[in-house]
Motif scaffolding. Structure first.
Motif, PDB file in Angstrom:
ATOM      1  N   ILE A 240       0.836  -1.202   0.000  1.00 26.68           N
ATOM      2  CA  ILE A 240       0.000   0.000   0.000  1.00 26.68           C
ATOM      3  C   ILE A 240       0.869   1.250   0.000  1.00 26.68           C
ATOM      4  O   ILE A 240       0.608   2.218  -0.732  1.00 26.68           O
ATOM      5  CB  ILE A 240      -0.940  -0.003   1.223  1.00 26.68           C
ATOM      6  N   SER A 241       1.947   1.202   0.804  1.00 30.55           N
ATOM      7  CA  SER A 241       2.859   2.343   0.868  1.00 30.55           C
ATOM      8  C   SER A 241       3.465   2.644  -0.491  1.00 30.55           C
ATOM      9  O   SER A 241       3.491   3.803  -0.938  1.00 30.55           O
ATOM     10  CB  SER A 241       3.967   2.039   1.896  1.00 30.55           C
ATOM     11  N   VAL A 242       3.925   1.599  -1.183  1.00 26.38           N
ATOM     12  CA  VAL A 242       4.537   1.791  -2.501  1.00 26.38           C
ATOM     13  C   VAL A 242       3.489   2.164  -3.540  1.00 26.38           C
ATOM     14  O   VAL A 242       3.686   3.081  -4.355  1.00 26.38           O
ATOM     15  CB  VAL A 242       5.277   0.502  -2.924  1.00 26.38           C
ATOM     16  N   GLY A 243       2.359   1.460  -3.526  1.00 24.52           N
ATOM     17  CA  GLY A 243       1.333   1.683  -4.542  1.00 24.52           C
ATOM     18  C   GLY A 243       0.692   3.056  -4.475  1.00 24.52           C
ATOM     19  O   GLY A 243       0.364   3.648  -5.514  1.00 24.52           O
ATOM     20  N   LEU A 244       0.509   3.574  -3.254  1.00 17.70           N
ATOM     21  CA  LEU A 244      -0.136   4.879  -3.099  1.00 17.70           C
ATOM     22  C   LEU A 244       0.874   6.007  -2.901  1.00 17.70           C
ATOM     23  O   LEU A 244       0.489   7.178  -2.864  1.00 17.70           O
ATOM     24  CB  LEU A 244      -1.103   4.858  -1.911  1.00 17.70           C
ATOM     25  N   GLY A 245       2.152   5.651  -2.745  1.00 19.15           N
ATOM     26  CA  GLY A 245       3.184   6.671  -2.568  1.00 19.15           C
ATOM     27  C   GLY A 245       3.075   7.406  -1.251  1.00 19.15           C
ATOM     28  O   GLY A 245       3.259   8.626  -1.190  1.00 19.15           O
ATOM     29  N   VAL A 246       2.796   6.643  -0.167  1.00 18.40           N
ATOM     30  CA  VAL A 246       2.671   7.246   1.163  1.00 18.40           C
ATOM     31  C   VAL A 246       3.648   6.555   2.107  1.00 18.40           C
ATOM     32  O   VAL A 246       4.239   5.526   1.780  1.00 18.40           O
ATOM     33  CB  VAL A 246       1.223   7.121   1.697  1.00 18.40           C
ATOM     34  N   SER A 247       3.812   7.135   3.295  1.00 11.90           N
ATOM     35  CA  SER A 247       4.714   6.540   4.278  1.00 11.90           C
ATOM     36  C   SER A 247       4.145   5.214   4.772  1.00 11.90           C
ATOM     37  O   SER A 247       2.947   4.949   4.652  1.00 11.90           O
ATOM     38  CB  SER A 247       4.899   7.486   5.472  1.00 11.90           C
ATOM     39  N   TRP A 248       5.025   4.391   5.372  1.00  9.70           N
ATOM     40  CA  TRP A 248       4.571   3.098   5.892  1.00  9.70           C
ATOM     41  C   TRP A 248       3.537   3.302   6.993  1.00  9.70           C
ATOM     42  O   TRP A 248       2.536   2.585   7.054  1.00  9.70           O
ATOM     43  CB  TRP A 248       5.764   2.320   6.441  1.00  9.70           C
ATOM     44  N   GLU A 249       3.760   4.301   7.859  1.00  8.26           N
ATOM     45  CA  GLU A 249       2.836   4.553   8.960  1.00  8.26           C
ATOM     46  C   GLU A 249       1.462   4.951   8.436  1.00  8.26           C
ATOM     47  O   GLU A 249       0.428   4.482   8.935  1.00  8.26           O
ATOM     48  CB  GLU A 249       3.383   5.657   9.876  1.00  8.26           C
ATOM     49  N   LEU A 250       1.421   5.823   7.407  1.00  5.72           N
ATOM     50  CA  LEU A 250       0.138   6.228   6.845  1.00  5.72           C
ATOM     51  C   LEU A 250      -0.508   5.061   6.114  1.00  5.72           C
ATOM     52  O   LEU A 250      -1.739   4.893   6.162  1.00  5.72           O
ATOM     53  CB  LEU A 250       0.335   7.412   5.885  1.00  5.72           C
ATOM     54  N   ALA A 251       0.283   4.229   5.454  1.00  4.15           N
ATOM     55  CA  ALA A 251      -0.263   3.059   4.770  1.00  4.15           C
ATOM     56  C   ALA A 251      -0.942   2.122   5.757  1.00  4.15           C
ATOM     57  O   ALA A 251      -1.991   1.539   5.466  1.00  4.15           O
ATOM     58  CB  ALA A 251       0.849   2.336   4.011  1.00  4.15           C
TER      59      ALA A 251
END
Length: 399
Positions: A240-251
């Motif tokens: 999710i972090s990679v796919g949406l381009g967000v931090s791991w915590e936000l993912a």
């Protein structure tokens, strides 16, 4: 009515859960629960002794405060890719004049099955008797009292890295807790979530935790295979972090708040917003579905036969924190063509409201394991599909 005090600690990659309870003829009553974020562990293995020790100490402290007494000894869970399993046989002769199987013969045949060569850097964790054979008669559950000349046993043996065991014991010792017994996580999860019928008909349990997916396969009421996959909830969050381009915590926040396997009916392009980021719900579900579908297929690959549909007539059961993702059971049934459900631990009396969740199947299973094994009392609960997983011979050998 005599009560037996029980304590269990499940140390996972994402959380540490301590349960303090007592058991009597009426069942199990939970007295204290402590759940804290885990630190110092990756994929079930200790990577920082101090952080792991402190996380255990915080969890134990919370449970002690609720229960009102000090926890000294506990049954604990263990997992990780360092754990291996194999099936092994033992054979002994019945040499007495009356040629009747007695308890010492059973102990002797189990000792023979246990006396296999184990590398010096490994320790035996469990020796689980599956079935006995008396003079060629297979499938005997209890051979004591039977007439015969030869006794055989089929066992499931689980071994673990000595270093990993000792590091985990050090963490508990540093937290002021003595380890009574170590239980391989999928065995305790099965104790809390599988029914007797499922174990008899053939079932695979997949406990999807934060760092590992723990697998147990049962047939004819016996455990026939266990293993650990190094993919679990962490990989879903990473995707999710990679796919949406967000931090791991936000993912992780997005997964917990919006995560599901299938898009919202009738509105697959609904836009979601979290932490200042907007994305279509369909994109999120596609990421989650792809990873979970891969995990379902990896679980199937662990089943010890290609004809899994014939072996697993009881189907597949998912538990663990990631089993809470909506649509997982439906996806599993679609991929496997088997009956699939999410395994919930049984509800128990006492301060146990937060434990009615697949994420706590291992911890609840540890308590049930000890109640069944040590006290010999049938486990009773207020709700839940489990009928108890029976008794196993658990062995934890220190150096």
């Amino acid at each position: 009515m005599k009560k037996t005090r029980l304590a269990a600690i499940d140390v996972g990659t994402t959380k540490v859960c301590t349960i303090m309870a007592d058991a009597d003829e009426a069942g199990i009553r939970v007295l204290g629960v402590g759940v804290t974020p885990s630190r110092g562990l990756q994929k079930g293995m200790v990577v920082n002794l101090n952080e792991a020790r402190d996380a255990i100490k915080r969890s134990v402290g919370m449970a002690e405060q609720s229960a009102g007494y000090k926890l000294d000894t506990a049954t604990v869970s263990i997992t990780g890719r360092h754990i291996h399993s194999t099936n092994n046989r033992g054979v002994v002769a019945i040499s007495r004049r009356e040629e009747t199987v007695r308890p010492p013969d059973v102990a002797r045949v189990l000792e023979v099955a246990r006396n296999v060569t184990i590398p010096g850097d490994r320790r035996m964790l469990h020796l689980l008797p599956l079935a006995y054979t008396v003079d060629g008669q297979e499938g005997v559950k209890n051979p004591v009292g039977m007439h015969g000349f030869k006794l055989e046993v089929e066992t499931h043996m689980v071994t673990a890295s000595a270093t990993s065991l000792e590091n985990l014991v050090k963490c508990f010792k540093g937290a002021g807790v003595s380890v009574d017994e170590m239980i391989f996580s999928p065995l305790s999860s099965a104790e809390a979530t599988l029914s007797t019928d499922e174990m008899q008909n053939g079932v695979v349990l997949a406990d999807i935790g934060g760092g590992t997916t723990d697998i147990a396969v049962y047939k004819d009421g016996n455990i026939i295979h266990t293993s650990v996959l190094p993919v679990a909830g962490y990989q879903i969050t990473h995707d999710i972090s990679v796919g949406l381009g967000v931090s791991w915590e936000l993912a992780e926040q997005i997964k917990m708040k919006y995560g599901s396997v299938f898009p919202i009916a009738g509105d697959s392009e609904e836009m979601l917003s979290e932490g200042g980021n907007s994305f279509p719900h369909s994109q999120l579900t596609e990421i989650i579905r792809s990873r979970l579908e891969e995990m379902v297929r990896l679980v199937l690959m662990e089943v010890p036969t290609e004809d899994y549909q014939n072996l697993l007539r009881g189907g597949m059961v998912f538990t663990g924190g990631s089993a809470n993702l909506p649509g997982l059971a439906e996806l599993g049934a679609e991929v496997t063509r088997l009956p699939v459900r999410v395994g919930m631990p049984p509800a128990m009396y006492g301060v146990s409201e937060k434990l009615n969740d697949p994420a706590f199947a291992t911890a609840i299973g540890l308590i049930m394991w000890k109640a069944n094994d040590r006290t010999g009392i049938p486990v009773k609960a207020t709700a839940g599909p489990s009928e108890g997983g029976g008794k196993f011979l658990g062995l934890f050998r220190k150096k």
